[in-house]
Scaffold this active site. Structure first.
Site, PDB file in Angstrom:
ATOM      1  N   ASP A  38      27.705 -30.187  21.729  1.00 11.82           N
ATOM      2  CA  ASP A  38      26.709 -29.941  20.689  1.00 11.82           C
ATOM      3  C   ASP A  38      25.659 -29.052  20.919  1.00 11.82           C
ATOM      4  OD1 ASP A  38      28.215 -31.389  18.785  1.00 11.82           O
ATOM      5  OD2 ASP A  38      26.542 -32.857  18.184  1.00 11.82           O
TER       6      ASP A  38
ATOM      7  N   ASP B 218       0.674  -1.343   0.016  1.00  5.22           N
ATOM      8  CA  ASP B 218      -0.024   0.003  -0.017  1.00  5.22           C
ATOM      9  C   ASP B 218       0.852   1.111   0.031  1.00  5.22           C
ATOM     10  OD1 ASP B 218      -2.289  -1.371   0.059  1.00  5.22           O
ATOM     11  OD2 ASP B 218      -2.634  -1.126   2.376  1.00  5.22           O
TER      12      ASP B 218
ATOM     13  N   ASP C 250      -9.573  -5.972   2.212  1.00  7.18           N
ATOM     14  CA  ASP C 250      -8.291  -6.688   2.062  1.00  7.18           C
ATOM     15  C   ASP C 250      -8.110  -8.053   2.595  1.00  7.18           C
ATOM     16  OD1 ASP C 250      -7.322  -4.581   0.748  1.00  7.18           O
ATOM     17  OD2 ASP C 250      -6.582  -3.482   2.311  1.00  7.18           O
TER      18      ASP C 250
HETATM   19  P1  ATP Z   1      -3.238   3.854  -0.430  1.00  7.89           P
HETATM   20  O1  ATP Z   1      -2.497   2.822  -1.300  1.00  7.89           O
HETATM   21  O2  ATP Z   1      -2.593   5.215  -0.458  1.00  7.89           O
HETATM   22  O3  ATP Z   1      -3.240   3.405   1.077  1.00  7.89           O
HETATM   23  P2  ATP Z   1      -5.855   2.996  -0.616  1.00  7.89           P
HETATM   24  O4  ATP Z   1      -5.668   2.068  -1.556  1.00  7.89           O
HETATM   25  O5  ATP Z   1      -5.879   2.845   0.811  1.00  7.89           O
HETATM   26  O6  ATP Z   1      -4.606   4.015  -1.114  1.00  7.89           O
HETATM   27  P3  ATP Z   1      -8.227   4.540  -0.731  1.00  7.89           P
HETATM   28  O7  ATP Z   1      -8.262   4.643   0.959  1.00  7.89           O
HETATM   29  O8  ATP Z   1      -9.231   3.214  -1.043  1.00  7.89           O
HETATM   30  O9  ATP Z   1      -6.905   4.111  -1.132  1.00  7.89           O
HETATM   31  O10 ATP Z   1      -8.776   5.717  -1.486  1.00  7.89           O
HETATM   32  C1  ATP Z   1      -8.925   5.760  -2.693  1.00  7.89           C
HETATM   33  C2  ATP Z   1      -9.365   6.998  -3.068  1.00  7.89           C
HETATM   34  O11 ATP Z   1     -10.368   7.332  -2.278  1.00  7.89           O
HETATM   35  C3  ATP Z   1      -8.198   8.253  -2.442  1.00  7.89           C
HETATM   36  O12 ATP Z   1      -7.386   8.536  -3.293  1.00  7.89           O
HETATM   37  C4  ATP Z   1      -9.304   9.277  -1.951  1.00  7.89           C
HETATM   38  O13 ATP Z   1      -9.552  10.357  -3.174  1.00  7.89           O
HETATM   39  C5  ATP Z   1     -10.396   8.647  -1.896  1.00  7.89           C
HETATM   40  N1  ATP Z   1     -10.806   8.593  -0.409  1.00  7.89           N
HETATM   41  C6  ATP Z   1      -9.766   8.237   0.392  1.00  7.89           C
HETATM   42  N2  ATP Z   1     -10.490   8.128   1.849  1.00  7.89           N
HETATM   43  C7  ATP Z   1     -11.508   8.766   1.578  1.00  7.89           C
HETATM   44  C8  ATP Z   1     -12.700   9.150   2.433  1.00  7.89           C
HETATM   45  N3  ATP Z   1     -12.744   8.970   3.791  1.00  7.89           N
HETATM   46  N4  ATP Z   1     -13.706   9.757   1.927  1.00  7.89           N
HETATM   47  C9  ATP Z   1     -13.831   9.895   0.674  1.00  7.89           C
HETATM   48  N5  ATP Z   1     -12.964   9.744   0.025  1.00  7.89           N
HETATM   49  C10 ATP Z   1     -11.877   9.180   0.132  1.00  7.89           C
END
Ligand code: ATP
Length: 946
Positions: free
Chosen positions: A765, A354, A670
């Site tokens: 040993d 991640d 995940d």
């Molecule tokens: P990373 O690899 O950076 O940890 P991730 O795979 O956990 O990312 P996500 O958390 O699924 O990514 O977020 C994907 C996208 O969703 C982000 O780029 C952001 O634009 C949006 N996002 C993240 N958190 C929120 C939230 N709490 N509310 C709304 N949109 C969000």
């Protein structure tokens, strides 16, 4: 205190269960739930919680029944080796009884065999006991916490502190901490597999349901289950043993201890060697009886040789070595839940990682806000709301909407500031998602009073964030109470697709293609600087029950927010180490490709000008062959805007290609990828309970550097195991060859007695083998390509080294034995057991093995490196263990009491000098072999073959 909580009541109900909580928990009308449990929407008061904690006890299940100490000890005497040795000892005692006249040597052998059994059992017991203690203390390092309302304030508490009447806040990925009745439910579904065996997620509601089995009540959630999606508030009605889980939980159902493939390999090897020892014992017996040796003596001798050749201490030494690895990893913030992972880590070929929190600090700070075509830089770093938004007025609407659409909370510096992993500069910290935390801080910097906003426009519904939609929305009642507004925030691409209009300097304008291109370009510019970008939008909705489709379509875009998340300083070194170790790093992120690339470049994952950047949408269009083709390319690979399903697919595809895959994850979604990977790595600080449960390794600090450290330690554990195997098995050759040589040369007596062999096994040993198991990693451990998964522990190389080292040792002891015998000029047939020359010769053989084992232990410390490079004295435990062995040998040679037991004689200083010279020769031969290897077989893949 109301009558519901009278002590009289509690005497009739199980501990931990609220009197009114059952059986009516599911049928109580929503309005009466709080009253029925003597609580309120603000939760319990702290004082009341303390009272209830005293009354109902801690919210924990009784510890799983551990075997009593005596039973654990007894179990050590019932394994295969112990039984074989006990039988051998019994036969030897019997032989002693039958002998005419009785030979004290036979008695000594019987006692010695018994001593071996007791010693092995003690080591095994001590090891098992300490491993259990370690496992317990490691588990305690990842406390299970939950969010609770107390005195109207949201707090994070250890789950064991929960009491009936507490109001808990649940989100996707949380483990349900107790049995609760829902009072608020936003698209919640739970996985009840632990209770019902049904693994499909089931939806939950807050409305009352008809009476029936409690477990089927759709308005209740239960301890031991997980929240798969949505968010909720719920009132606890049963805790600890009084929960449904507590009722079903069977103490005896402790999972059977599983052996790792490595342990199985070693056990099977040990059994095979035992078989060979048996065959050799039988063969010696068969050869010696016809030469006229007394029958019983020859039988006892053969039995003794057999017992001496059995590698009794091996399984225990192996477990100790694995346990040391686990403890070392824990010190580097990587908690390994299964020994299996220690092995797998050593052969990891790909790490899918991640971005946020693992490569970066997850300390988000909004740096830019964009609305109506203008960018507004924001000053200040971290979660302290100190700093300002340049020309804040035009972006207040945007930041207010984004902040209202958050579940996180900002917590001012408490007394323990700085201890929480998510605490930022100035001691301010975020309870919940850090991305949301940054939005709250930016709103505060723009002068927005969020509490007042929330009071003016209370939230009536929520569609929680999920990483597939990449959006979150909330519905609020407006000040006039008749109209409702939806606020939506999320990934710009996703949100833009659902917008029809844009707020442009206070006026709503249709979102034309031109404006759309404008927004996209701004988004790309922010992302290219490595910023995480979120967009926010709003729309009026028809009422509090607006559907998700209605809420998240026809929106008016308010603007973009770009937040900084600095890379962790320790990561680039770790990335570099992985590169040199031939471990491929694939970044898997939900973020924008440009953000991902910028961060990947900063930490060194990307160095090429044109890395392969593949989005989730492109992955969807690829069939399995195309995906295999993509993964087969050596290019640096970034997977962006992907969902957990994509992660799972990539892990499976990598494994299909024979890769050993470690994958990181934090969300509930995940879990499948974490379970499927060879090493599922969950985030200890920011991950969900579900992810931690599914993973075999938990990172206490979430950092990628800890994965690299664990890979390094995993490799060294495997190497250390090989070291002590070579060490242990090579000396067996030195024990056996002189016996065979004497038998075939027609020498009537043995060059080393069984009791002497046992003294070597126990004296010289066990301790060095343990010290080898604790060797620090070799300096070049991360300079080699990963070990092949198919590589057997007893590979040809290992066998070759055993024969090489054992052969030199055997040659040395044969030379000193026969030289001493021949130098005396006495014919073979005149030798008797009490001859001084014979006693000196067998003492020389025993001392020869002990001394050469000391040098052997030093020689096996490295595979290819010169021992002088890592330092002869760098493992003091090994030196101490070797010196102990030599000291013991000296005692056996010089102390009359021990001379009587072992039939030995005092050695001259010159004898020790000769034996020492043989030891130096062994080390020199091994150094020469390593030097040849370094010159002629360079390590392939060094410097990052990928
Ligand atoms: P990373 O690899 O950076 O940890 P991730 O795979 O956990 O990312 P996500 O958390 O699924 O990514 O977020 C994907 C996208 O969703 C982000 O780029 C952001 O634009 C949006 N996002 C993240 N958190 C929120 C939230 N709490 N509310 C709304 N949109 C969000």
């Amino acid at each position: 205190m109301t009558q519901l909580l009278t002590p009289g009541d509690s005497s009739r109900r199980p501990e931990g269960r609220h009197p009114s909580g059952w059986p009516s928990a599911q049928t109580v009308p929503l309005v009466d739930v709080f009253a029925a449990l003597d609580t309120s929407p603000r939760g319990l008061t702290v004082a009341e919680a303390v009272l209830r904690r005293d009354r109902y006890g801690a919210n924990e299940l009784p510890r799983a029944g551990r075997r009593g100490l005596w039973r654990q000890l007894a179990a050590q005497f019932t394994d295969l080796f112990a039984i074989v040795l006990l039988v051998a000892s019994a036969i030897t005692f019997l032989a002693y009884e039958l002998q005419q006249p009785r030979d004290a040597g036979t008695f000594r052998l019987a006692v010695a065999i018994l001593a071996v059994v007791v010693l092995n059992a003690s080591i095994g017991f001590a090891q098992e006991y300490s491993a259990e203690r370690t496992a317990q203390s490691l588990q305690a390092m990842v406390p299970h916490t939950c969010r609770v309302l107390r005195d109207g304030e949201r707090r994070e508490l250890p789950a064991r502190e929960l009491v009936p009447g507490d109001v808990v806040v649940l989100e996707a990925g949380d483990a349900v901490p107790a049995d609760c009745r829902l009072v608020e439910a936003h698209e919640v579904s739970v996985n009840n597999a632990a209770l019902t065996g049904e693994s499909d997620a089931v939806g939950r509601t807050r409305e009352p349901v008809a009476a029936g089995p409690l477990l089927e009540a759709r308005n209740c959630v239960f301890m031991g289950t997980d929240v798969v999606a949505g968010s909720a508030k719920a009132v606890v009605f049963a805790t600890g043993a009084a929960t449904e889980f507590g009722r079903i939980f069977r103490l005896a159902a402790a999972a059977p201890r599983q052996k790792t493939p490595l342990q199985l390999q070693v056990a099977s090897m040990a059994r095979r060697v035992a078989g060979v020892a048996l065959a050799i014992g039988a063969a010696l017996f068969a050869v010696r009886v016809p030469t006229g040796q007394p029958f019983v003596e020859t039988f006892v001798f053969a039995l003794g040789v057999m017992v001496a050749l059995v590698p009794e201490g091996l399984p225990a030494t192996l477990s100790v070595s694995l346990a040391i690895g686990v403890r070392r990893m824990a010190r580097r913030h990587a908690l390994v839940k299964q020994l299996l992972a220690v092995e797998a880590l050593g052969s990891t070929t790909v790490v899918c990682t991640d971005k946020t929190g693992t490569l970066t600090q997850a300390e988000m700070t909004v740096a830019h806000v964009w609305a109506g075509g203008t960018s507004h830089p924001v000053s200040g770093v971290g979660y302290a709301p100190v700093g300002e938004v340049t020309d804040a007025a035009p972006v207040r609407e945007l930041l207010g909407a984004a902040a209202l659409c958050c579940n996180a909370r900002l917590v001012p510096p408490p007394a323990d500031a700085g201890r929480c992993p998510r605490s930022g500069r100035g001691g301010w910290r975020v309870l919940g998602d850090t991305t949301e935390g940054a939005l709250l801080v930016a709103a505060a910097k723009a002068g927005i009073d969020l509490a007042a906003e929330e009071a003016r426009a209370p939230r009536v519904a929520e569609y929680p964030f999920d990483s597939i939609r990449k959006l979150m929305s909330t519905v609020h009642r407006a000040a006039d109470a008749d109209t409702y507004r939806a606020y939506v925030k999320g990934a710009p691409q996703e949100l833009l697709a659902r917008c029809t209009d844009i707020d442009w300097k206070g006026r709503r304008r249709p979102l034309t293609d031109e404006l759309r291109a404008d927004v996209t370009e701004t988004n790309d510019q922010l992302a290219a600087q490595g910023l995480r970008v979120l967009a926010a939008a709003w729309r009026p909705v028809t009422g509090p029950r607006a559907t998700q489709d209605e809420t998240e379509s026809g929106l008016t875009l308010l603007g973009l927010v770009g937040m900084l998340d600095p890379p962790r300083p320790e990561v680039s070194g770790a990335v570099d180490a992985c590169r040199r170790a031939g471990v491929r790093i694939v970044m898997v992120t939900g973020d924008h490709p440009l953000t991902a690339e910028a961060v990947a470049r900063r930490v060194g994952i990307v160095r090429q000008a044109a890395p392969a950047i593949v989005t989730g949408a492109r992955l969807d269009r690829m069939d399995d062959d195309a995906l295999d083709g993509l993964l087969a390319e050596p290019a640096e690979l970034l997977l962006c805007r992907v969902s957990p399903e994509h992660k799972m697919r990539v892990v499976t595809a990598l494994q299909r290609r024979g890769e050993v895959v470690a994958v990181t994850g934090d969300g509930a979604n995940d879990a499948p990828a974490l379970k499927h990977a060879d090493i599922g790595v969950a985030m200890g600080a920011s991950g969900t309970d579900v992810a931690r449960e599914a993973a075999v390794m938990v990172l206490l600090d979430d950092s990628f550097a800890s994965i690299a450290a664990a890979v390094r330690l995993g490799r060294s554990v495997y190497q250390n195991i090989r070291k002590f195997l070579i060490y242990l098995f090579s000396h067996n050759i030195a024990e056996l060859v002189p016996i065979l040589a004497a038998t075939f040369a027609g020498f009537p007596l043995v060059p080393i007695t069984a009791v002497q062999i046992l003294a070597i096994d126990l004296g010289s040993d066990v301790l060095p083998a343990l010290a080898l198991g604790a060797e620090p990693p070799e300096p070049d451990v991360m300079e080699r390509p990963p070990r092949s998964r198919r590589e057997r522990l007893f590979s040809l190389t290992v066998m070759g080294r055993i024969l090489f080292l054992g052969g030199i040792q055997a040659l040395g002891v044969c030379v000193v034995f026969f030289w001493h015998i021949h130098a005396s000029g006495i014919p073979y047939s005149d030798f008797t057991e009490d001859d001084t020359v014979y006693r000196e010769a067998i003492t020389l053989v025993q001392a020869g093995i002990v001394v050469s084992q000391f040098f052997n232990a030093l020689a096996v410390r490295t595979d290819r490196q010169s021992i002088f490079r890592i330092g002869l004295l760098s493992n003091p435990w090994l030196l101490a263990a070797g010196c102990f062995g030599i000291g013991l040998m000296a005692a056996i040679s010089y102390l009359p009491a021990l001379q009587a037991v072992f039939h030995t004689a005092p050695l001259a200083a010159a004898d020790w000098a000769v034996l020492g010279a043989f030891g130096v020769l062994l080390l020199a031969a091994e150094e020469t072999r390593k030097w040849w290897l370094r010159c002629h077989r360079p390590v392939v893949g060094k410097g990052g073959k990928r």
